[in-house]
Design a protein around this motif. Structure first.
Motif, short mmCIF file in Angstrom:
data_model
loop_
_atom_site.label_atom_id
_atom_site.label_comp_id
_atom_site.label_asym_id
_atom_site.label_seq_id
_atom_site.Cartn_x
_atom_site.Cartn_y
_atom_site.Cartn_z
N THR A 464 0.87 -1.18 0.00
CA THR A 464 0.00 0.00 0.00
C THR A 464 0.91 1.23 0.00
OG1 THR A 464 0.02 0.14 2.40
CG2 THR A 464 -1.71 -1.24 1.40
N ALA A 465 0.29 2.39 -0.18
CA ALA A 465 1.07 3.63 -0.16
C ALA A 465 1.76 3.79 1.20
CB ALA A 465 0.15 4.81 -0.46
N GLU A 466 1.07 3.44 2.24
CA GLU A 466 1.64 3.57 3.59
C GLU A 466 2.84 2.63 3.75
OE1 GLU A 466 -1.60 3.29 2.94
OE2 GLU A 466 -2.20 5.32 3.48
N ASP A 467 2.71 1.40 3.21
CA ASP A 467 3.84 0.46 3.27
C ASP A 467 5.07 1.09 2.62
OD1 ASP A 467 2.20 -1.51 4.33
OD2 ASP A 467 1.76 -2.41 2.37
N ILE A 468 4.83 1.71 1.49
CA ILE A 468 5.96 2.28 0.72
C ILE A 468 6.68 3.32 1.55
CG2 ILE A 468 6.51 3.72 -1.28
CD1 ILE A 468 4.27 2.21 -2.77
N LEU A 469 5.91 4.18 2.18
CA LEU A 469 6.54 5.23 2.98
C LEU A 469 7.29 4.64 4.17
CD1 LEU A 469 4.93 7.12 1.17
CD2 LEU A 469 4.36 8.47 3.19
N ALA A 470 6.75 3.53 4.67
CA ALA A 470 7.36 2.95 5.88
C ALA A 470 8.65 2.19 5.57
CB ALA A 470 6.36 2.01 6.54
N MET A 471 8.90 1.92 4.31
CA MET A 471 10.04 1.03 4.00
C MET A 471 11.39 1.74 3.96
SD MET A 471 8.28 -1.77 1.54
CE MET A 471 9.60 -2.95 1.55
N GLY A 472 11.33 3.05 3.93
CA GLY A 472 12.56 3.82 4.12
C GLY A 472 13.58 3.72 3.00
N ALA A 473 13.14 3.55 1.78
CA ALA A 473 14.10 3.53 0.65
C ALA A 473 14.38 4.95 0.19
CB ALA A 473 13.52 2.71 -0.49
N ASP A 474 15.57 5.14 -0.35
CA ASP A 474 15.91 6.47 -0.88
C ASP A 474 15.11 6.80 -2.14
OD1 ASP A 474 17.82 6.88 1.07
OD2 ASP A 474 19.42 5.95 -0.12
N HIS A 475 14.94 5.79 -3.00
CA HIS A 475 14.22 6.03 -4.26
C HIS A 475 13.16 4.94 -4.45
CE1 HIS A 475 17.17 9.02 -5.53
NE2 HIS A 475 18.09 8.19 -5.03
N VAL A 476 12.03 5.33 -4.98
CA VAL A 476 10.93 4.38 -5.18
C VAL A 476 10.46 4.43 -6.63
CG1 VAL A 476 8.57 3.75 -4.53
CG2 VAL A 476 10.16 4.61 -2.78
N ALA A 477 10.34 3.23 -7.21
CA ALA A 477 9.74 3.13 -8.56
C ALA A 477 8.49 2.27 -8.45
CB ALA A 477 10.72 2.49 -9.53
N ILE A 478 7.42 2.77 -9.01
CA ILE A 478 6.16 2.02 -9.00
C ILE A 478 5.95 1.46 -10.40
CG2 ILE A 478 3.68 2.16 -8.55
CD1 ILE A 478 4.42 3.56 -6.13
N ALA A 630 0.12 11.32 -2.93
CA ALA A 630 -0.73 12.19 -2.13
C ALA A 630 -0.25 12.28 -0.68
CB ALA A 630 -2.17 11.67 -2.18
N LEU A 631 0.60 11.35 -0.27
CA LEU A 631 1.13 11.39 1.10
C LEU A 631 2.41 12.22 1.14
CD1 LEU A 631 0.72 7.59 2.00
CD2 LEU A 631 -0.84 9.47 2.54
#
Ligand code: ADP
Ligand code: SF4
Length: 693
Positions: A464-478, A630-631
């Motif tokens: 989920t979007a919240e999971d993504i924020l919680a994972m603490g990666a420097d860069h995120v690709a969806i 949106a977060l």
């Protein structure tokens, strides 16, 4: 792992006339969509093949004179001395690691419409130009003076090739493209003089040109004849005639390069042609000549290559597409790094780059034709930048390539996949009729990452979007892919059409998930025009359905002209009993029938059916991206958040792998602002060119 000693034979040098190839890996001539327009891009592409260990490397088709050119296709020109420097740079790159450099010389004759040079086309026997595009142009029959002129133009090209530094010259007489084939074939040679009639006469020009080649180059260059293996039709240059010709002239060239009579036949996709498909046509030719033989067959397996040599079918393993998918194939075999071989999947996306006059790309080798333009390398990665970790959501072709490339750069990679299977769309599509080789897109990348300590892959992990924020990666690709639409919206219908809910409507995703249409008669509406519609028609027929294939186009799967498959697809659908409705589209879907409209007249007809399959367009699965955006993701320490691949804009698999690579390459790169994302060359102005006479 050391090399399997059974493969040693692939690394024994072999003489080709006055030259010696260091091994048996022979990159046959292949186009790339760059040609004369993108000389440095082509040079660096060929240089990677040299680095990758090929023993012989060729240019693409090089046109020797403006009286024969195949515009709009972008190949090479050797029309005047001015063309030498670009080709000299090519030869230098090819030879940079000990390979022999070859140039393929072509005079297209009945195949060249001369749309650019505006010269009257010259042919063995005049008639309409035989191109893919039915150009409204006819060629003039060459008289004796024309033939003498053509010999001189060839001699000029031989001299220029030698000046440019090439080791081998390949004379092009295969695929229907070269005038040598036009002389040999009774289909295109109706002459009654000493250049027509008997096989001896039809081969006269070829013998003269080879003699001229040896004389002009003082015997210093090796001569390859690229001959058509079999031209179909009552008058075609058949396999039997080819064998007669080679038996008569076994010593003519220094090497026989055997390729099929048409490009479509020679470069069939894996959907229709297995590895080594031309073996029956080649077997036994080796015994007719003392000279070495090279042939192609989309060879990627060293065992299959060795078998070709040991069984006396071939001396050299010819490769175009396998050398595109993995320019380092020879080196990997040599070093016993078999698991690192990036196998061609036989999709012909590379061919489509030439056919569309774009620039070629490869589904498997995302660096192909980007070596110079973007500085990408097929195997080497640029070092990691300032940041450390990346998270990629979705393990389809996009996510897998993004993860692999980021991992090679040295980032700590987390790849999360919602399902238990890696591969996304290719995991599903590989199970469809004829598409099993496409699974290699996933297998190669998962295999590579399995041994990389800096990669963690989580299956069964829908984030989920919240999971993504919680994972603490420097860069995120969806990279969450796309889903086929359930309405008729694509190119013709830009809005949904009236649909009675009583009719069962399916998408390709449904069928790939194993759903079977209720009822027997299925109407398949294809406004996608690539492979999916015809593949699903095959699947449905195999499952016992009666299939109506409906398309607003004037032919089925029309984009597959660019992958050289359209004719084969049409033949296959007719053979398996699919009913084809061209220039038609559903205007309304009722409970028990479709209302079909003719795209030209609007005339309506009713088509009773029990189910409908829409192969139309795909909707990006971008909800997760928008939710994450949106977060306050920056607050969570994320430096960049990108939507990539099919989730951004659905396209072919090659577009997906490219998107994954582009994202990984861009990590920690400075913002380029409005600067162009790739290097290009522009035509140099002639001094005083702006002055009219
Ligand atoms: P592409 O061609 O761009 O790689 P695919 O559709 O092949 O796209 O792959 C997308 C992948 O993303 C699929 O395997 C899908 O299961 C996965 N996926 C979709 N949503 C999520 C999510 N929320 N979390 C993890 N994986 C996801
Ligand atoms: Fe092979 Fe497809 Fe790459 Fe062409 S684009 S070399 S067919 S994988």
């Amino acid at each position: 792992m050391p090399r399997d000693p059974r493969h040693d034979i692939l690394f024994t040098p072999l003489q080709i006339g006055p030259k010696t190839a260091k091994n048996r890996f022979y990159q046959v001539p292949h186009c790339n969509g760059g040609g004369y327009r993108d000389p440095s891009a082509v040079v660096e592409m060929r240089r990677t093949k040299a680095e990758g260990g090929w023993g012989v490397i060729f240019t693409e088709q090089t046109e020797i004179h403006p009286t024969s050119e195949i515009t709009p296709f972008i190949e090479q020109h050797l029309w005047e001395d001015k063309d030498i420097p670009a080709l000299a740079r090519m030869a230098e790159a090819m030879k940079s690691h000990g390979a022999l450099a070859g140039i393929q010389l072509a005079y297209s004759g009945i195949n060249g419409p001369n749309l650019y040079s505006r010269e009257v086309p010259l042919a063995v026997t005049g008639g309409p130009i035989l191109t893919f595009t039915s150009d409204p142009v006819q060629a003039r029959t060459m008289d004796k003076q024309d033939i003498r002129d053509l010999r001189r133009w060839f001699r000029n090209a031989f001299r220029r090739s030698q000046q440019a530094g090439f080791d081998l010259i390949c004379l092009y007489g295969a695929h229907g493209f070269g005038i040598l084939q036009h002389f040999l074939s009774r289909a295109t040679n109706h002459r009654t003089d000493e250049y027509g009639g008997s096989l001896e006469n039809r081969g006269r020009f070829l013998r003269e040109v080879v003699e001229d080649l040896r004389e002009t180059t003082r015997g210093e260059l090796a001569v390859s004849l690229r001959m058509s293996l079999h031209e179909a039709g009552a008058y075609g240059f058949s396999n039997a005639e080819l064998r007669d010709f080679i038996a008569m002239h076994g010593e003519l060239p220094d090497i026989w390069d055997l390729a099929h009579g048409t490009w479509e036949n020679c470069s069939g996709t894996s959907r229709f042609k297995p590895e080594g498909a031309q073996e029956d046509l080649v077997r036994g030719i080796r015994e007719l000549t003392p000279k070495p033989v090279v042939g192609v067959g989309r060879f990627t397996s060293p065992d299959a290559m060795v078998r070709q040599i040991r069984s006396g079918v071939l001396d050299f393993i010819g490769a175009a597409r396998p050398s595109i998918a993995d320019p380092f194939l020879p080196l990997k075999v040599e070093e016993g790094r078999y698991e690192d071989i990036r196998e061609c999947i036989g999709c012909n996306i590379c061919v489509s780059g030439d056919m569309t006059q774009g620039i070629s790309r490869c589904t498997q080798n995302t660096a192909f034709m980007e070596e110079w333009r973007k500085g990408w390398h097929p195997d080497r990665a640029r070092p990691r930048g300032a940041s450390e970790s990346v998270l990629i959501v979705g393990a389809g072709p996009t996510g897998l390539e993004a993860a692999l490339q980021a991992a090679k750069r040295g980032y700590k990679v987390t790849l999360a996949e919602a399902t238990t299977t890696l591969g996304g769309r290719v995991a599903k599509e590989r199970a469809l009729p004829g598409l099993s080789a496409w699974g290699r897109v996933a297998d190669f990348r998962t295999g590579q990452m399995a041994v990389m300590p800096n990669v963690e892959i989580y299956r069964d992990s829908p984030l989920t979007a919240e999971d993504i924020l919680a994972m603490g990666a420097d860069h995120v690709a969806i990279a969450t892919g796309a889903s086929w639409r359930r309405d008729a919206v694509a190119r013709l219908h830009l809005h949904p059409i009236p649909t009675d809910p009583a009719m069962a409507v399916y998408t390709p995703d449904d069928l790939m998930a194993g759903l079977a249409p209720s009822g027997q008669t299925v109407a398949l509406y294809d406004d996608d025009h690539f492979y999916m519609g015809s593949v699903l028609a095959e699947l449905l027929v195999a499952r016992g359905n009666r299939v109506h294939f409906i398309t607003p186009a004037v032919k089925v799967a029309e984009w597959t002209d660019n992958t050289l498959e359209q004719g084969t697809i049409m033949r296959r659908l007719l053979e398996i009993g699919v009913e084809i409705h061209l220039s038609k589209a559903p205007e309304a879907i009722g409970a028990t029938e479709l209302t079909l409209g003719c795209t030209w007249t609007g005339r309506q007809t009713a088509l009773p059916c029990e189910a409908v399959v829409h192969v139309t367009s795909r909707s990006p699965n971008d909800g997760l991206f928008h939710a994450a955006r949106a977060l306050d993701w920056r607050e969570a320490g994320i430096r960049s958040l990108h939507l990539i691949g099919d989730a951004a804009a659905p396209g072919p698999i090659a577009w997906a792998t490219y998107a994954g690579r582009a994202w990984a390459e861009g990590l920690d790169q400075p913002d380029r602002g409005d600067a162009l994302a790739f290097r290009r060359e522009i035509t140099a102005l002639e001094p005083g060119a702006s002055l009219l006479p």
